[in-house]
Design a protein around this motif. Structure first.
Motif, PDB file in Angstrom:
ATOM      1  N   VAL A 147      81.190  13.754 151.469  1.00 51.89           N
ATOM      2  CA  VAL A 147      82.118  14.833 151.201  1.00 51.89           C
ATOM      3  C   VAL A 147      82.331  14.973 149.688  1.00 51.89           C
ATOM      4  O   VAL A 147      82.558  16.077 149.196  1.00 51.89           O
ATOM      5  CB  VAL A 147      83.423  14.598 151.993  1.00 51.89           C
ATOM      6  CG1 VAL A 147      84.331  13.639 151.278  1.00 51.89           C
ATOM      7  CG2 VAL A 147      84.112  15.898 152.287  1.00 51.89           C
ATOM      8  N   PRO A 171      80.002  14.356 146.914  1.00 51.40           N
ATOM      9  CA  PRO A 171      78.960  15.175 146.276  1.00 51.40           C
ATOM     10  C   PRO A 171      78.875  16.589 146.844  1.00 51.40           C
ATOM     11  O   PRO A 171      78.655  17.539 146.091  1.00 51.40           O
ATOM     12  CB  PRO A 171      77.668  14.405 146.536  1.00 51.40           C
ATOM     13  CG  PRO A 171      77.985  13.388 147.543  1.00 51.40           C
ATOM     14  CD  PRO A 171      79.442  13.110 147.469  1.00 51.40           C
ATOM     15  N   LEU A 172      79.081  16.741 148.154  1.00 53.80           N
ATOM     16  CA  LEU A 172      79.039  18.090 148.724  1.00 53.80           C
ATOM     17  C   LEU A 172      80.143  18.961 148.133  1.00 53.80           C
ATOM     18  O   LEU A 172      79.940  20.148 147.870  1.00 53.80           O
ATOM     19  CB  LEU A 172      79.193  18.043 150.240  1.00 53.80           C
ATOM     20  CG  LEU A 172      77.917  17.919 151.053  1.00 53.80           C
ATOM     21  CD1 LEU A 172      78.247  17.858 152.529  1.00 53.80           C
ATOM     22  CD2 LEU A 172      76.973  19.088 150.782  1.00 53.80           C
ATOM     23  N   PHE A 173      81.286  18.344 147.901  1.00 49.11           N
ATOM     24  CA  PHE A 173      82.403  19.051 147.276  1.00 49.11           C
ATOM     25  C   PHE A 173      81.992  19.556 145.879  1.00 49.11           C
ATOM     26  O   PHE A 173      82.233  20.711 145.538  1.00 49.11           O
ATOM     27  CB  PHE A 173      83.594  18.092 147.190  1.00 49.11           C
ATOM     28  CG  PHE A 173      84.734  18.568 146.357  1.00 49.11           C
ATOM     29  CD1 PHE A 173      85.569  19.578 146.807  1.00 49.11           C
ATOM     30  CD2 PHE A 173      84.997  17.993 145.119  1.00 49.11           C
ATOM     31  CE1 PHE A 173      86.645  20.004 146.043  1.00 49.11           C
ATOM     32  CE2 PHE A 173      86.063  18.414 144.344  1.00 49.11           C
ATOM     33  CZ  PHE A 173      86.888  19.425 144.809  1.00 49.11           C
ATOM     34  N   MET A 174      81.294  18.689 145.114  1.00 47.71           N
ATOM     35  CA  MET A 174      80.835  19.105 143.777  1.00 47.71           C
ATOM     36  C   MET A 174      79.826  20.241 143.893  1.00 47.71           C
ATOM     37  O   MET A 174      79.906  21.236 143.167  1.00 47.71           O
ATOM     38  CB  MET A 174      80.174  17.935 143.046  1.00 47.71           C
ATOM     39  CG  MET A 174      81.060  16.732 142.844  1.00 47.71           C
ATOM     40  SD  MET A 174      80.114  15.474 141.950  1.00 47.71           S
ATOM     41  CE  MET A 174      80.953  13.996 142.404  1.00 47.71           C
ATOM     42  N   ILE A 175      78.865  20.087 144.814  1.00 45.32           N
ATOM     43  CA  ILE A 175      77.826  21.108 144.976  1.00 45.32           C
ATOM     44  C   ILE A 175      78.456  22.430 145.385  1.00 45.32           C
ATOM     45  O   ILE A 175      78.138  23.493 144.839  1.00 45.32           O
ATOM     46  CB  ILE A 175      76.794  20.646 146.028  1.00 45.32           C
ATOM     47  CG1 ILE A 175      76.042  19.414 145.521  1.00 45.32           C
ATOM     48  CG2 ILE A 175      75.818  21.774 146.353  1.00 45.32           C
ATOM     49  CD1 ILE A 175      75.204  18.725 146.568  1.00 45.32           C
ATOM     50  N   PRO A 204      72.644  15.492 148.242  1.00 45.83           N
ATOM     51  CA  PRO A 204      73.986  14.954 147.966  1.00 45.83           C
ATOM     52  C   PRO A 204      73.977  13.448 147.730  1.00 45.83           C
ATOM     53  O   PRO A 204      74.739  12.953 146.910  1.00 45.83           O
ATOM     54  CB  PRO A 204      74.774  15.285 149.234  1.00 45.83           C
ATOM     55  CG  PRO A 204      74.080  16.441 149.820  1.00 45.83           C
ATOM     56  CD  PRO A 204      72.636  16.276 149.487  1.00 45.83           C
ATOM     57  N   GLN A 262      72.974  13.080 144.245  1.00 45.14           N
ATOM     58  CA  GLN A 262      74.087  13.558 143.420  1.00 45.14           C
ATOM     59  C   GLN A 262      75.233  12.534 143.381  1.00 45.14           C
ATOM     60  O   GLN A 262      75.806  12.258 142.327  1.00 45.14           O
ATOM     61  CB  GLN A 262      74.595  14.883 144.009  1.00 45.14           C
ATOM     62  CG  GLN A 262      75.887  15.384 143.449  1.00 45.14           C
ATOM     63  CD  GLN A 262      75.659  16.386 142.332  1.00 45.14           C
ATOM     64  OE1 GLN A 262      74.528  16.758 142.061  1.00 45.14           O
ATOM     65  NE2 GLN A 262      76.729  16.803 141.701  1.00 45.14           N
ATOM     66  N   GLY A 263      75.512  11.939 144.554  1.00 40.46           N
ATOM     67  CA  GLY A 263      76.561  10.927 144.629  1.00 40.46           C
ATOM     68  C   GLY A 263      76.204   9.699 143.816  1.00 40.46           C
ATOM     69  O   GLY A 263      77.058   9.099 143.157  1.00 40.46           O
TER      70      GLY A 263
END
Lengths: 294, 295
Positions: A140, A142-146, B28, B31-32
């Motif tokens: 949640v 990284p998806l939030f950032m994307i 992701p 990205q994480g």
């Protein structure tokens, strides 16, 4: 055991007491079962019962198990005086669209997994298994950032994308199992008749996979309908809230209105419960076929 | 390498799924991982400052909250899964007897499983309510307690209380899956064991349990992984409180990411959690392998 046979034997009294104790055991088993059901379903019963009580009865000193004055007032209030109807539509939209999209994408992959030996098949299978283990709380962030970068924050698109992504692996596994159960001869016959591979899939396999597709649809819909964390992180305006998020937000807004909260909780659960009781057989089959074998 | 037409057809079918999975899971994840190496702070001149493994070092060695959260996550997971397993197995054994209406009973036992998490949390909060909760009311009627018990705000009771709610949520799946496994145990084995003079408990421990071992391992693994990373119930019931008594890793990470806005540190915590999950799963799969060879 026939009575004459029992009567003929010298151990008459012993046998009847055995028959008697056998019946007693069965009676006991049913009593235990019913007691277990009563205990386990009590929270659900209490939710519905509370939602049908007028306010003063809910907070009365002497609680009653059933409402003394049955009322639907709480439901009327929740549905007309709050944004509950909006939440309901939002949930329906998000869960419906993501379920259909996931189903369409997943069924082709599942067919390839079920029928064709292609290089990299095992790797793909591993990816599916491993992505199912990924913790949502990790994704949640990284998806939030994307989603912020794509300017999709506080839109339903963000939720639909996330729900499709997270129902894909399980859907593929489950449908793969259903496709494998269809006899190969049917496809061979279609191929002999000159059908294209895709045509065979559309015209022969899909129509035969009704129960499987129903199970996957059901499962994904319920999952999206119930999902909370992504909705909590991706949505901000209350007009876009889905039911779980909306209900959780009521908790702050109406913190002591347990009558309204229980009416809301019952309203969310009812559609899922009805679908579940109607489709119970398919769901159990799907669970046993897809989740556990895989 | 020349691919057969059949294989090319397969790739065409798999491609959309693969693209989506890459975009929404693997990307992701990358990205994480990158974020976990940065100090993300939008108020600074350099908002994506690279800090290497500093966040990991902080979590593992200097800040105690990670370890205490991990410990609470383990208690929460082991408590819920073992409780649900015992209850689920007991009910499955009952349903496995030659009873009438088995499908109806099974459907009724499954109900808590379909209830949305948010509803489960609200309903249990209402059951546990200090003043108007039905649990305190019944206990008072039975003269077990004199003053209301603060189920969710007492330091020692908060964890058991949330675990009980999670058991309620988890046992149905266990029941259904274990019942299916029990129904595959051949009746002849039990008959042979009784002829040899095995008592019911002996038949249970030496015949039934070994035969449902593989199923037990995979279902406890699955529910264990779900519970380890589950967020909704604890967040909604206690929010991690009182005084962090129920602060499991998911709620801790959420707090770090979306209250303290420390996205970098939160990402590092998330990755540590993923590593733990992967380690437990591989260990579990390794342990359960021999029995699968036997079967």
């Amino acid at each position: 055991m026939s009575e004459t046979a029992v009567a003929a034997t010298p151990t008459f009294s012993f046998s009847t007491s055995r028959v008697f104790s056998k019946n007693l055991t069965w009676l006991l088993i049913y009593v235990v079962l019913l007691a277990a059901i009563a205990i386990v379903l009590f929270p659900v019963f209490w939710m519905v019962s509370s939602s049908l009580k007028p306010g003063p009865e809910m907070f009365a000193r002497n609680m009653t198990m059933l409402p003394v004055h049955l009322t639907f007032e709480n439901y009327v209030k929740v549905w007309t005086e709050t944004k509950f109807a909006t939440f309901f539509l939002n949930s329906f939209k998000v869960a419906g669209i993501s379920t259909v999209l996931a189903l369409i994408v997943a069924m082709y992959a599942a067919y390839a997994m079920a029928r064709i030996n292609f290089p990299g098949k095992n790797v793909f299978g591993m990816v599916l298994l491993v992505t199912q283990m990924f913790p949502h709380i990790l994704f949640v962030i990284p998806l939030f950032m994307i989603i912020k970068t794509l300017h999709l924050f506080d839109t339903h698109y963000a939720l639909i994308i996330a729900y499709v992504a997270y129902s894909l692996p399980f859907s593929i596994w489950m449908m793969k199992g259903f496709f494998e159960a269809i006899p190969l001869e049917l496809e061979d016959a279609a191929a002999v008749d000159g059908a294209t591979p895709l045509g065979t899939f559309h015209r022969i396999i899909l129509p035969l996979s009704g129960p499987g597709i129903a199970a996957v649809t059901m499962y994904n819909f319920i999952r999206a309908w119930n999902e909370f964390l992504f909705a909590l992180v991706f949505l901000q305006s209350s007009d876009l809230f889905t039911l779980p998020l909306g209900l959780a937000s009521f908790q702050e807004e109406y913190s002591f209105r347990w009558d309204l909260l229980m009416a809301g909780a019952s309203s969310i659960s009812l559609p899922v419960l009805i679908v579940f009781l109607v489709m119970n057989r398919f769901i159990v089959q799907g669970l046993l076929g897809g989740a556990v074998k895989g | 390498m020349a691919l057969t037409r059949r294989a090319r057809f397969a790739y065409m079918l798999v491609l959309p799924s693969l693209l989506l999975l890459t975009m929404l899971n693997l990307f992701p994840l990358a990205q994480g991982t990158i974020a976990s190496l940065q100090r993300q702070n939008m108020t600074r001149p350099n908002p994506y400052e690279f800090v290497g493994l500093a966040h990991y070092a902080e979590a593992l060695f200097s800040e105690g909250s990670f370890w205490s959260s991990l410990l609470k996550t383990c208690i929460w997971t082991i408590g819920s899964v073992s409780g649900a397993y015992v209850l689920g197995l007991a009910l499955a054994l009952l349903l496995n007897l030659d009873i009438r209406g088995r499908n109806l009973f099974r459907a009724l036992f499954l109900v808590p499983w379909v209830i949305p998490d948010v509803v489960t949390a609200l309903v249990w909060k209402w059951l546990y309510n200090d003043e108007y909760g039905v649990i305190n009311f019944l206990l008072r009627q039975l003269h077990v307690i004199n003053s209301p018990v603060h189920w969710l705000s007492d330091l020692n009771l908060a964890m058991p209380s949330v675990i009980l709610a999670q058991i309620w949520k988890l046992y149905p799946l266990m029941t259904v899956v274990l019942l299916a496994a029990l129904q595959n145990v051949p009746k002849e084995l039990h008959e042979a064991a009784s002829l040899d003079g095995a008592r019911p408990w002996q038949r249970f421990f030496y015949v039934t349990l070994p035969l449902i071992r593989t199923t037990s391992v995979s279902i406890t693994l699955l529910t264990g992984i779900w519970t380890f990373q589950s967020f909704d119930l604890v967040y909604l019931l206690t929010g991690g409180g009182p005084a962090d008594a129920t602060q499991i890793l998911p709620t801790f990470i959420y707090q770090k990411a979306f209250f303290t806005l420390d996205l970098g540190y939160a990402s590092a915590l998330g990755l540590l959690m993923l590593l733990i999950i992967l380690a437990i799963s591989s260990l579990y799969l390794f342990v359960s392998r021999p029995s699968r060879v036997q079967a």
